[in-house]
Design an enzyme around this catalytic site. Structure first.
Site, short mmCIF file in Angstrom:
data_model
loop_
_atom_site.label_atom_id
_atom_site.label_comp_id
_atom_site.label_asym_id
_atom_site.label_seq_id
_atom_site.Cartn_x
_atom_site.Cartn_y
_atom_site.Cartn_z
N TYR A 3 55.82 68.36 40.34
CA TYR A 3 55.52 67.27 41.18
C TYR A 3 56.68 66.72 42.09
CZ TYR A 3 51.30 66.65 38.81
OH TYR A 3 49.85 67.18 38.04
N HIS A 25 46.56 64.76 46.75
CA HIS A 25 47.13 65.37 45.75
C HIS A 25 48.46 65.83 46.00
CE1 HIS A 25 43.67 64.60 43.52
NE2 HIS A 25 43.12 64.76 44.54
N ARG A 33 45.92 75.66 40.78
CA ARG A 33 46.27 75.24 39.36
C ARG A 33 45.10 75.59 38.57
NH1 ARG A 33 48.79 69.66 39.10
NH2 ARG A 33 49.44 70.33 37.09
N ARG A 36 41.09 71.51 37.46
CA ARG A 36 41.65 70.58 38.48
C ARG A 36 40.76 71.08 39.83
NH1 ARG A 36 46.28 68.00 36.37
NH2 ARG A 36 47.04 69.52 34.73
N ARG A 60 58.17 63.46 35.34
CA ARG A 60 57.13 64.32 34.91
C ARG A 60 57.00 65.65 35.80
NH1 ARG A 60 51.01 62.92 37.27
NH2 ARG A 60 50.05 64.26 35.82
N GLU A 105 41.90 61.04 50.12
CA GLU A 105 42.20 61.57 48.84
C GLU A 105 43.63 62.20 49.07
OE1 GLU A 105 39.27 63.84 46.94
OE2 GLU A 105 40.56 64.77 45.53
N SER A 133 50.37 67.93 44.14
CA SER A 133 50.19 69.51 44.14
C SER A 133 49.07 70.03 44.77
CB SER A 133 50.32 69.78 42.51
OG SER A 133 49.18 69.19 41.75
N ASN A 167 45.75 58.60 45.44
CA ASN A 167 46.00 59.64 44.44
C ASN A 167 45.44 59.14 43.06
OD1 ASN A 167 46.74 61.90 42.72
ND2 ASN A 167 48.77 61.89 43.63
N PRO A 215 46.56 57.27 36.97
CA PRO A 215 47.26 57.40 35.94
C PRO A 215 48.41 58.53 35.95
CG PRO A 215 45.18 58.37 35.78
CD PRO A 215 45.08 57.66 37.07
N ASN A 216 49.50 58.06 35.12
CA ASN A 216 50.67 59.01 35.13
C ASN A 216 51.53 58.87 36.50
OD1 ASN A 216 50.04 59.73 32.29
ND2 ASN A 216 48.62 60.80 33.11
N ALA A 222 44.29 62.16 37.33
CA ALA A 222 43.30 63.06 36.58
C ALA A 222 42.06 62.25 36.71
CB ALA A 222 43.86 63.02 34.89
C1 DQA Z 1 47.66 65.14 40.92
C2 DQA Z 1 46.94 66.31 40.30
C3 DQA Z 1 46.03 65.73 39.34
O1 DQA Z 1 45.08 67.13 38.75
C4 DQA Z 1 46.81 65.53 38.15
O2 DQA Z 1 46.05 64.92 37.03
C5 DQA Z 1 47.78 64.54 38.59
C6 DQA Z 1 48.57 64.47 39.75
C7 DQA Z 1 48.52 65.45 42.17
O3 DQA Z 1 48.95 64.53 42.71
O4 DQA Z 1 48.75 66.56 42.31
O5 DQA Z 1 47.95 63.33 37.83
O6 DQA Z 1 46.72 64.18 41.53
#
Ligand code: DQA
Length: 151
Positions: A23, A105, A112, A116, A18, A103, A107, A79, A10-11, A82
């Site tokens: 990011y 990420h 953070r 998270r 964003r 996995e 960031s 990735n 998501p996102n 959330a």
């Molecule tokens: C993320 C970190 C997550 O906490 C966040 O919700 C994301 C992006 C990252 O790539 O740093 O959507 O997965």
């Protein structure tokens, strides 16, 4: 040629606009191009998918698990956005299929907000790449290939 699935949750379709301070300004299309380039260097096909829907991500993991068992897919770079911090279902899908998942990420989630810091995916993952920006996807692809080679 063997394949690696690159899954974004998501996102992540909003990458580029964003929260650029967190990011960066790279778009999802740029990330997917970077992944294909890494695959090209390593001699593997890259299949990129993104969804904002947990059920769709689950279906793709199930499908990938079957392809892995059939020897067609090395594993997945994932990735989960959330959903990382909320989804027991994604944890169970990775465990239940036996799919090797790295996995990722962008960031450093541990630097953070406290919500998270916990990942439901990490205990089921074959490896974790955190905080390297979008380069983390290429690092994860290479790691997955190398892991596949050593068994
Ligand atoms: C993320 C970190 C997550 O906490 C966040 O919700 C994301 C992006 C990252 O790539 O740093 O959507 O997965």
């Amino acid at each position: 040629m063997k394949r690696i699935l690159v899954l974004n949750g998501p996102n992540l379709n909003l990458l580029g606009t964003r929260e650029p301070t967190v990011y960066g300004s790279t778009t999802l299309a740029d990330v997917e191009a970077l992944c294909r380039e890494a695959g090209g260097r390593l001699g593997v096909d890259i299949d990129c998918r993104q969804s904002n829907h947990e059920g769709q991500l689950l279906d793709w993991i199930h499908e990938a698990g079957t392809a892995h068992r059939n020897g067609q897919l090395i594993g997945a770079v994932f990735n989960a956005g959330a959903y990382t911090h909320t989804s027991v279902a994604l944890h169970d899908a990775i465990k239940g299929t036996g799919l090797p998942v790295i996995e990722v990420h962008i960031s450093n989630v541990h630097a953070r907000e406290p919500f998270r810091h916990h990942s439901y995916l990490s205990p089921a993952a074959a490896g974790i790449v955190v905080g390297f920006g979008v380069d983390g996807y290429a690092l994860a692809i290479e790691g997955l290939v190398r892991k596949g080679q050593v068994g």
